[in-house]
Structures are given as C-alpha cells and as structure tokens.
Scaffold this active site. Sequence first.
Site, PDB file in Angstrom:
ATOM      1  N   CYS A   2       2.444  -0.019   9.353  1.00 59.48           N
ATOM      2  CA  CYS A   2       2.795   0.375  10.707  1.00 59.48           C
ATOM      3  C   CYS A   2       4.292   0.662  10.723  1.00 59.48           C
ATOM      4  O   CYS A   2       4.992   0.372   9.765  1.00 59.48           O
ATOM      5  CB  CYS A   2       2.484  -0.753  11.675  1.00 59.48           C
ATOM      6  N   ARG A  27       3.598   6.512   9.142  1.00 59.43           N
ATOM      7  CA  ARG A  27       3.155   5.206   8.649  1.00 59.43           C
ATOM      8  C   ARG A  27       1.845   4.753   9.275  1.00 59.43           C
ATOM      9  O   ARG A  27       1.241   3.770   8.834  1.00 59.43           O
ATOM     10  CB  ARG A  27       4.222   4.156   8.943  1.00 59.43           C
ATOM     11  N   TRP A  74      -1.171   1.326  12.101  1.00 66.08           N
ATOM     12  CA  TRP A  74      -2.272   1.618  11.191  1.00 66.08           C
ATOM     13  C   TRP A  74      -3.095   0.341  11.164  1.00 66.08           C
ATOM     14  O   TRP A  74      -2.629  -0.700  10.690  1.00 66.08           O
ATOM     15  CB  TRP A  74      -1.760   1.961   9.796  1.00 66.08           C
ATOM     16  N   ASN A  98       4.759  -5.136  11.362  1.00 66.18           N
ATOM     17  CA  ASN A  98       4.206  -4.316  10.290  1.00 66.18           C
ATOM     18  C   ASN A  98       3.845  -5.261   9.161  1.00 66.18           C
ATOM     19  O   ASN A  98       4.692  -6.023   8.708  1.00 66.18           O
ATOM     20  CB  ASN A  98       5.260  -3.305   9.812  1.00 66.18           C
ATOM     21  N   GLY A  99       2.588  -5.225   8.699  1.00 70.76           N
ATOM     22  CA  GLY A  99       2.182  -6.091   7.597  1.00 70.76           C
ATOM     23  C   GLY A  99       0.926  -6.863   7.943  1.00 70.76           C
ATOM     24  O   GLY A  99       0.170  -6.463   8.837  1.00 70.76           O
ATOM     25  N   GLU A 480      -6.341  14.681  -8.883  1.00 71.94           N
ATOM     26  CA  GLU A 480      -5.377  14.837  -7.786  1.00 71.94           C
ATOM     27  C   GLU A 480      -5.837  15.944  -6.823  1.00 71.94           C
ATOM     28  O   GLU A 480      -5.746  15.795  -5.601  1.00 71.94           O
ATOM     29  CB  GLU A 480      -3.986  15.135  -8.372  1.00 71.94           C
ATOM     30  N   LYS A 484      -6.613  15.410  -2.868  1.00 73.67           N
ATOM     31  CA  LYS A 484      -5.998  16.201  -1.796  1.00 73.67           C
ATOM     32  C   LYS A 484      -7.077  16.736  -0.856  1.00 73.67           C
ATOM     33  O   LYS A 484      -6.949  16.685   0.354  1.00 73.67           O
ATOM     34  CB  LYS A 484      -5.202  17.394  -2.352  1.00 73.67           C
ATOM     35  N   GLU A 487      -8.692  13.907   1.269  1.00 72.38           N
ATOM     36  CA  GLU A 487      -7.910  13.229   2.305  1.00 72.38           C
ATOM     37  C   GLU A 487      -7.588  14.104   3.506  1.00 72.38           C
ATOM     38  O   GLU A 487      -7.458  13.587   4.602  1.00 72.38           O
ATOM     39  CB  GLU A 487      -6.674  12.511   1.749  1.00 72.38           C
ATOM     40  N   HIS A 503     -22.351  14.330 -19.368  1.00 74.11           N
ATOM     41  CA  HIS A 503     -22.769  12.926 -19.431  1.00 74.11           C
ATOM     42  C   HIS A 503     -23.199  12.408 -18.061  1.00 74.11           C
ATOM     43  O   HIS A 503     -23.247  11.202 -17.843  1.00 74.11           O
ATOM     44  CB  HIS A 503     -21.634  12.073 -20.003  1.00 74.11           C
ATOM     45  N   LYS A 603       1.001   7.010   5.533  1.00 77.34           N
ATOM     46  CA  LYS A 603       1.829   7.481   4.428  1.00 77.34           C
ATOM     47  C   LYS A 603       2.239   6.347   3.501  1.00 77.34           C
ATOM     48  O   LYS A 603       2.229   6.487   2.294  1.00 77.34           O
ATOM     49  CB  LYS A 603       3.074   8.153   5.024  1.00 77.34           C
TER      50      LYS A 603
HETATM   51  O1  M6R Z   1       4.473   5.780  -1.746  1.00 75.37           O
HETATM   52  P1  M6R Z   1       3.583   5.758  -2.930  1.00 75.37           P
HETATM   53  O2  M6R Z   1       3.836   6.900  -3.873  1.00 75.37           O
HETATM   54  O3  M6R Z   1       3.625   4.442  -3.671  1.00 75.37           O
HETATM   55  O4  M6R Z   1       2.124   5.939  -2.362  1.00 75.37           O
HETATM   56  C1  M6R Z   1       1.012   5.888  -3.204  1.00 75.37           C
HETATM   57  C2  M6R Z   1      -0.220   6.415  -2.507  1.00 75.37           C
HETATM   58  O5  M6R Z   1      -0.491   5.672  -1.356  1.00 75.37           O
HETATM   59  C3  M6R Z   1      -0.088   7.893  -2.117  1.00 75.37           C
HETATM   60  O6  M6R Z   1       0.193   8.690  -3.219  1.00 75.37           O
HETATM   61  C4  M6R Z   1      -1.400   8.386  -1.467  1.00 75.37           C
HETATM   62  O7  M6R Z   1      -2.428   8.392  -2.408  1.00 75.37           O
HETATM   63  C5  M6R Z   1      -1.210   9.768  -0.845  1.00 75.37           C
HETATM   64  N1  M6R Z   1      -1.842   9.808   0.441  1.00 75.37           N
HETATM   65  C6  M6R Z   1      -1.824  10.854  -1.624  1.00 75.37           C
HETATM   66  O8  M6R Z   1      -1.680  12.099  -1.035  1.00 75.37           O
END
Ligand code: M6R
Length: 608
Positions: A2, A27, A74, A98-99, A480, A484, A487, A503, A603
Amino acid sequence: MCGIVGIIGREPVAARLVEALKRLEYRGYDSAGIATLEGGHLERRRAEGKLRNLAARLEREPLLGHVGIGHTRWATHGKPTENNAHPHSSVRLSVVHNGIIENFRELREELTARGHVFVSETDTEVVAHLVTDEMNAGKSPRDAVAAALPRLRGAFALGFVFEGEPDLLIAARQGAPLAVGYGEGEMFLGSDALALAPFTDSITYLEDGDWAVLTRDGVEFFDALNAPVMRARIRTQASAFLIDKGNHRHFMAKEIHEQPEVVGRTLAHYLDMSNGCVRLPFELPFDAAKLTRLTIVACGTAYYAGLVAKYWFERFARIPVEIDVASEFRYREPPLDASGLTIVVSQSGETADTLACLRYAKEQGQKTLAVVNVPTSTIAREADTMALTLAGPEIGVASTKAFTCQLSVLACLAIAIGHARGTLSLEREGELVSQLIAVPGLMAEAIKREPRIEQIATVLSKAKDVLYLGRGASFPLAMEGALKLKEISYIHAEGYAAGELKHGPIALIDENMPVIVIAPHDAVYEKTVSNMQEVAARGGRIILIADKRAADEAAIDFEAIAPMPEMEPDFAPIVYAVPAQMLAYHTAVVMGKDVDQPRNLAKSVTVE
Ligand code: M6R
C-alpha cells in the site's frame, strides 16, 4: 504494497494528500482514504476502488484540516470495501499502514476482551486499538506508540494522527519503506520520495525499527529501543515531472518507448565505449577468479531477467549459476558458502521476498550484489554492492524498461566477470561490447514496427489461451512475454521452452490457440524451426517474432510475423523484449483493459 502519506501544514492538506497518493497509486488501488484533524477532531473520507473515487467524494464532502494522513490500498486482510479502507480509527486516533501485522489475531482477541470494538476485517485496526489502549492507560501519544510498537510482529510502515493534537504526526517503520520530507514550516511523510517530490526534495529515510515524531518545526527520530537517533537528510532526484505520461496514453506505452534512451544511459554507465570494454562503476566485492558459484534470486519479471543472465554468466564467465524465485529460495534453506556470490535483482528494491533472500545470503557469509532501480531502497542499501539500473521511475505496474535495463546491467556484469576470470578473450569481449553498444539503436528499430504489432494484437485479443515458445535465452523471454500478456490483458498465457513442447503442452495445440515463437537467428534457431513445424503440422497458428532472414529460412505458413531488425544473437533478449511488451500492451488496449493498473496487482510487493 500500500502507499501511505502524511502532511502537517499551515493550510488545508487534503488536496496535497490526494496528489501524493496519486503518485503512490502504483502500489495499490483497491481503495483509498484520508483523515484530517478539524477543530480538534479527526474526520475521514474513504472510497472503494481507484483514487479518483476518493477525489470525487472529497469534492462533495471536503476535508479542511491542516494535519492529515492518507492511504492507497492493496488488499491483504479483508475485501477491498470502503469499510476496510484506511485510515482506521479509534476514538483517539487514525492510522494508515503498509504491510502486514502477523500477530493481529491474538492482539485482536486480547483487545476485544478489554472492551475494544472492531469494525473492519483488517489487520491494521489492531494498531489503532493497541495504541488507544496505551493512551487509555494515561500515556501520551508518543509514549503510547513507543509502548505499542514492540508488540507488533510483521512488516509495517505506519502513520498516525491524534484527536486534539494539531501539531503532531507519528511514523514508524519495520520492514516497509518510509520517508520523512522537510518543508518550510511543514513536514511530510511518504512511502517513497516520489510521493513527496512535488513538495520537497529533502528527505530522511527511516531505518528498520525506527519511529519518528513530526511537528511543523521538525522531526525527532528514535530507534527500536526508543533511543533518540540521528538519521541522514539527503537530497533526492525524484523530480515532479518524472511521473508525467508525456504524449502517451499510458505509462506503460511511455516506458516501452523510453527504452532505447534508458538502456543506452544504463549501458553508458557500465561500458567504456571508446575502448570497447566493460568498466564497472564499482569494485566487485569478491575475487572473481576464485568465485565458485553464482546464486541469482528475484521475483516476477526481475526473476526472468536473472534467468536470461544465467545463460550469459555460464557462457561468458564459465561459472555455475543457481537461480530461484525469492519466495521459494528463502524457505528452502539452501547451503551457500563464502566462495559464492548472491545477486538479487529488483526494480523497486523493496520486494519483501527478495529482501529476505538478500539477508539470508548475508547471514550465510556470502557477498551480495543488488541490481536495483531505486538507489535509496532497502535492498540497495543492504547489499554489499549496488549495481544501478538507470531506468528512472517505472510507474506502469507491468515492468518494461526496468527489465531491459536489468538485462543490460547483468550482461555487463557477465562480461566483466568473464574478463576477470580469463574466460573471455579480449577479442570476444570487444565483440560483445560492440553488440551491446548496438542494442539501443536496435530497440528503436523494433519500436518502429509498432503498427504491425498493433495488427497482431487485434488477433491475439480474441484468444482465450496463448502459448509463448523460445529456446536458449529466448526461453525466459517467452515466460516474460506470457507474464506481460497475463497481467494486463488477463488472457491465459504460458511460456515454454520450445523443446519441451512435445513433452506435454503440444496436446493443447488447436486452431484456436495462437503460439507466439520468439526466434532470433541464433545457434539453436534450426531446432526452434523443427518445433514450429511440429506446431504447424497440428494445425497450430504461429505468430513469429524474428528477422526476415529467419522467417524466410523457416519456410512455414505463419499466421503473422512481428518483424525484427537483423542482429547478432547474444543480446537478442534485450531487443526482442520490445515486441513482447508491445504485443501485451496493444492486446490489452484493444480489449479495453486498465493497462497501468491491472486488477489485483500492485507495483511494489512489500508483503510476502
Ligand atoms: O520491484 P521488483 O523488481 O522486485 O518486483 C518484482 C515483481 O513483483 C515484478 O517484476 C512483477 O512481476 C511485475 N508486475 C511484472 O511486470
């Protein structure tokens, strides 16, 4: 996860609290709220969903207090309803958090037995009641907070305002980032410097265990033992304009387009372009010749950057590499000896699992190196060595420019360690450096092909499931690319090693499932072509990401081709990331999704 903010000002603070929250919305954006002190009494406004809902509510029902706190959420404990939105209040105070408070259940039982009435499902509400309980016993707000903090287990950043206390804001930090900002006769609190950038560039970061008492005239810091401490005041470079979308519709689009520039800037930091070699801006914290093993740990996209780098470290530096996702690594108690190096990769530098792995590696006596984008972050500060990515603030939840900058730094490290170990000839090092120097220009070329990607995205937007394939260093990139797509478009996508197809996953192939193949013209290209033929033979629809020569050689009837510039293959993942990002972006746009703030995500993941 958060975002929290606080201001003690000399005029109404609500608008500035919302402005700061806007900069923290990356966040979390499940709900938002603020509380200010008006005529000695705390008033709050909260709203479910995005910050704009709170802003609309404040227009109808303004808050006028000169001291206040704010929160963007969040959700971890309790649904994202208005009732669970922060600030949480008791009769004496309001708090933002936050936490996660891990022992909230036992505290809640204890406080309920003492007559406290809980109205939300959150862990945070126990903090409000715990501090209130201490105040009911006659303690001042600061003594009550000091008494309550040691009873909290877990990770938290907290901000408090109190009934009848117009010149007081209290903050505390344990495992979640928190900054105090200095103004002229006013003071600020924020989860990061970016939140406070419109108001001040003069910042102090709290250390773990610290708490702070803010008044209009300044701040006092205390450590976990309640002893007064001095903490450094620094100037930040988080300027206000940096979170502008420019001419782009979304931050993600802007960040994709920025890549040639920020990758170029990052490479320039690590390369001696005129002499064709890597020149690290720091001393390696170990003797590379004696290094026996590398361990790379990260989460999400940063983990995929580490996976790509594994190929580079093994090939260029001939060193065994172990890599794991941080949430697994931290609990499997892996043996690490002093002759190894642990590399953690993180955009935010605050990811809870990655931070825990860094601390674990240090406890095991390993040297640590952090590839991070935020130089003031906890991970950056705690690692033995910081290798900075110069991506600038990344606001889009889907990581793009941070990924390619991470790859750029890791590529330079692999070459530097290869050089130090004598596993790369000077000639080969020179070739690799020339290839890296060409990367930003090739990324710009790839971006120019965006109109073609937009057409392919229209096709993808109709799919329910998508398979992404790649071999060698393109395999992590396939994962990756799938991440993308998942998400931001919510299309189910999986990334596979092309050779693994037969496989199991080949059973999924039919005329409804697009198969995106990342196929730079590299040493395993012919093998990838065989795998594409296996897909084509079963009626699969192949979307190829490759250059013209590779596409012609394959001689397969592709559904679509995302054309790439020709390049030497070693650093293809950095350039081929661009079409994978653009495909996800345009698919989500066609589908009308919220690209910068996809559902359920945040984020910065500062909870485990
Ligand atoms: O801040 P960080 O690079 O440690 O974050 C890691 C992941 O949470 C971050 O890469 C996440 O997977 C992204 N949403 C991917 O687009």
